[in-house]
Design a protein around this motif. Sequence first.
Motif, PDB file in Angstrom:
ATOM      1  N   ASP A 155       0.796  -1.183  -0.192  1.00 53.61           N
ATOM      2  CA  ASP A 155       0.171  -0.066  -0.166  1.00 53.61           C
ATOM      3  C   ASP A 155       0.786   1.258   0.024  1.00 53.61           C
ATOM      4  O   ASP A 155       0.380   2.254   0.705  1.00 53.61           O
ATOM      5  N   TYR A 156       2.021   1.369  -0.556  1.00 52.09           N
ATOM      6  CA  TYR A 156       2.940   2.130  -0.404  1.00 52.09           C
ATOM      7  C   TYR A 156       3.030   2.889  -1.844  1.00 52.09           C
ATOM      8  O   TYR A 156       3.214   2.099  -2.894  1.00 52.09           O
ATOM      9  N   VAL A 157       2.538   4.122  -2.053  1.00 51.59           N
ATOM     10  CA  VAL A 157       2.911   4.673  -3.455  1.00 51.59           C
ATOM     11  C   VAL A 157       3.905   5.762  -3.463  1.00 51.59           C
ATOM     12  O   VAL A 157       3.899   6.809  -2.709  1.00 51.59           O
ATOM     13  N   GLY A 158       5.012   5.302  -4.374  1.00 57.17           N
ATOM     14  CA  GLY A 158       5.981   6.092  -4.499  1.00 57.17           C
ATOM     15  C   GLY A 158       5.759   7.412  -5.522  1.00 57.17           C
ATOM     16  O   GLY A 158       4.688   7.920  -5.705  1.00 57.17           O
ATOM     17  N   ASN A 159       6.945   7.557  -6.130  1.00 58.29           N
ATOM     18  CA  ASN A 159       6.987   8.823  -7.137  1.00 58.29           C
ATOM     19  C   ASN A 159       6.301   8.027  -8.522  1.00 58.29           C
ATOM     20  O   ASN A 159       6.904   6.979  -9.203  1.00 58.29           O
ATOM     21  N   ALA A 230      15.566   5.618 -18.469  1.00 57.40           N
ATOM     22  CA  ALA A 230      15.983   6.191 -17.556  1.00 57.40           C
ATOM     23  C   ALA A 230      14.843   6.313 -16.516  1.00 57.40           C
ATOM     24  O   ALA A 230      13.640   6.589 -17.108  1.00 57.40           O
ATOM     25  N   VAL A 231      14.815   6.006 -15.191  1.00 56.61           N
ATOM     26  CA  VAL A 231      13.866   6.172 -14.287  1.00 56.61           C
ATOM     27  C   VAL A 231      14.152   6.962 -13.185  1.00 56.61           C
ATOM     28  O   VAL A 231      15.273   6.951 -12.434  1.00 56.61           O
ATOM     29  N   ASP A 232      13.444   7.813 -12.817  1.00 60.79           N
ATOM     30  CA  ASP A 232      13.485   8.742 -11.473  1.00 60.79           C
ATOM     31  C   ASP A 232      13.493   7.914 -10.511  1.00 60.79           C
ATOM     32  O   ASP A 232      13.042   7.053 -10.036  1.00 60.79           O
ATOM     33  N   ASP A 233      13.979   8.826  -9.182  1.00 66.85           N
ATOM     34  CA  ASP A 233      13.929   8.255  -7.766  1.00 66.85           C
ATOM     35  C   ASP A 233      12.477   7.729  -7.539  1.00 66.85           C
ATOM     36  O   ASP A 233      11.637   8.337  -7.589  1.00 66.85           O
ATOM     37  N   ASN A 234      12.642   6.858  -6.428  1.00 65.72           N
ATOM     38  CA  ASN A 234      11.608   6.212  -5.729  1.00 65.72           C
ATOM     39  C   ASN A 234      10.527   5.714  -6.564  1.00 65.72           C
ATOM     40  O   ASN A 234       9.248   6.069  -6.202  1.00 65.72           O
ATOM     41  N   SER A 235      10.605   5.151  -7.658  1.00 60.56           N
ATOM     42  CA  SER A 235       9.746   4.715  -8.656  1.00 60.56           C
ATOM     43  C   SER A 235       9.645   3.438  -8.419  1.00 60.56           C
ATOM     44  O   SER A 235      10.632   2.756  -8.580  1.00 60.56           O
ATOM     45  N   GLU A 267      12.427   5.214  -1.344  1.00 62.50           N
ATOM     46  CA  GLU A 267      12.470   5.669   0.149  1.00 62.50           C
ATOM     47  C   GLU A 267      11.999   4.884   1.294  1.00 62.50           C
ATOM     48  O   GLU A 267      12.509   5.027   2.379  1.00 62.50           O
ATOM     49  N   LYS A 268      10.991   4.048   1.001  1.00 68.45           N
ATOM     50  CA  LYS A 268      10.408   3.041   2.188  1.00 68.45           C
ATOM     51  C   LYS A 268      11.511   2.287   2.491  1.00 68.45           C
ATOM     52  O   LYS A 268      11.669   1.770   3.463  1.00 68.45           O
ATOM     53  N   ASN A 269      12.508   1.789   1.464  1.00 69.21           N
ATOM     54  CA  ASN A 269      13.357   0.847   1.883  1.00 69.21           C
ATOM     55  C   ASN A 269      14.912   1.232   2.020  1.00 69.21           C
ATOM     56  O   ASN A 269      15.921   0.728   1.354  1.00 69.21           O
ATOM     57  N   GLU A 270      14.955   2.648   2.456  1.00 71.96           N
ATOM     58  CA  GLU A 270      16.140   3.302   2.726  1.00 71.96           C
ATOM     59  C   GLU A 270      17.105   3.253   1.404  1.00 71.96           C
ATOM     60  O   GLU A 270      18.206   3.190   1.636  1.00 71.96           O
ATOM     61  N   TYR A 271      16.407   3.550   0.425  1.00 75.54           N
ATOM     62  CA  TYR A 271      16.866   3.683  -1.042  1.00 75.54           C
ATOM     63  C   TYR A 271      17.586   2.796  -1.591  1.00 75.54           C
ATOM     64  O   TYR A 271      18.529   3.144  -2.600  1.00 75.54           O
ATOM     65  N   TYR A 272      17.413   1.567  -1.393  1.00 79.27           N
ATOM     66  CA  TYR A 272      17.900   0.414  -2.045  1.00 79.27           C
ATOM     67  C   TYR A 272      17.060   0.329  -3.185  1.00 79.27           C
ATOM     68  O   TYR A 272      15.947   0.874  -3.372  1.00 79.27           O
ATOM     69  N   SER A 273      17.595  -0.355  -4.273  1.00 78.93           N
ATOM     70  CA  SER A 273      17.019  -0.637  -5.595  1.00 78.93           C
ATOM     71  C   SER A 273      16.771  -1.891  -5.815  1.00 78.93           C
ATOM     72  O   SER A 273      17.571  -2.938  -5.084  1.00 78.93           O
TER      73      SER A 273
END
Length: 345
Positions: A155-159, A230-235, A267-273
Amino acid sequence: MHFKNTFLLASALTASTAVARRHGHERRHAHKAEIEEPQLPTVTDAPKIEDRAVGDIVTATIDGVLETWINEWSGQVAAESSSSSSSTIVVPTTTAAAVPEFTATPSQVESTVTPVPTSSTSGGSWYEVPSSGSYSSSGFGGQSKSKTTGLLDWDYVGNVGIPWGSNIIQVDEADANQYKHVMRFEGSETEPWTVVFWNTYGPDGKMDGFWKPNAALSFTLEKGEVKYVAVDDNSQGGWAAAPGEDIPTTNFGQYAATWGEFDMSSEKNEYYSGWDVSCIIAELNGLDIQGMRICNHMGGDCSYIGKGLVGLLSAYTSADQGNDHLAIAQAPGAVRLVVTLDYVE
């Protein structure tokens, strides 16, 4: 992540993130749902999309739990949305349905992939990073504010971009190394392929980004062609890829080719990808399983499914619904991925 109508349907709630637990970070891969009936419809290609009326009762088995809710999606997508409205999925506790039997055994040995050292006219190869440590945002729209719409992990909605989808763009090879998260798509050696991208959450703020006609980005890769995304942050989102001009869909309009899935600097996962390949929707609907491989630019951290499900590594099949340990995770920083379409092991 998938949900199911009272008609025979296996649909997806995409793998919003691919951050694995081995890094000590929460994984929200609610990507995979079970199917309740033993017999599945056979669909050969882009079948007719049947109407689902607003107000219909919908049931689903998500991670072994049977769920019901009232359909609020009319099938119509707003032309543009600068912000997303939230919806909450009501999840009652009840009995679970059986997972379809699957006999393929994943390989325990990661394949070796030759690095792709192509050069860029802007200085350096596409996979290099700016010496300044600053990344380009040219071409992206605004960043939408993240939010949580409920208590469930997904239920987390990022960018999702402002306007929707502007967080996923095609870039020239010469500029690719200026962006933080870049994917190099390598086309089939035999025929053109179509690729369609989405955000997990669609233009209206509901978890339907992976339903036709939603598309944050789409393009055709001619035989042997290469393109960069290219993909933006927190997507959080994914793509489907298939030969020809169209992506196959289920009877209810869900993209049903083999998927690639990503979560970039969450952002939810401490900026891991993270990333993975999945054929769950195609498999549950009896459709062709296209080959796809995703590795980092050095040929490591691979997730792949071979064409026809011949070959499997760190990827999702119908037997893996609810498994949160298969996807690849990467520590915070630049992401450089090579995506091979029509992959044959």
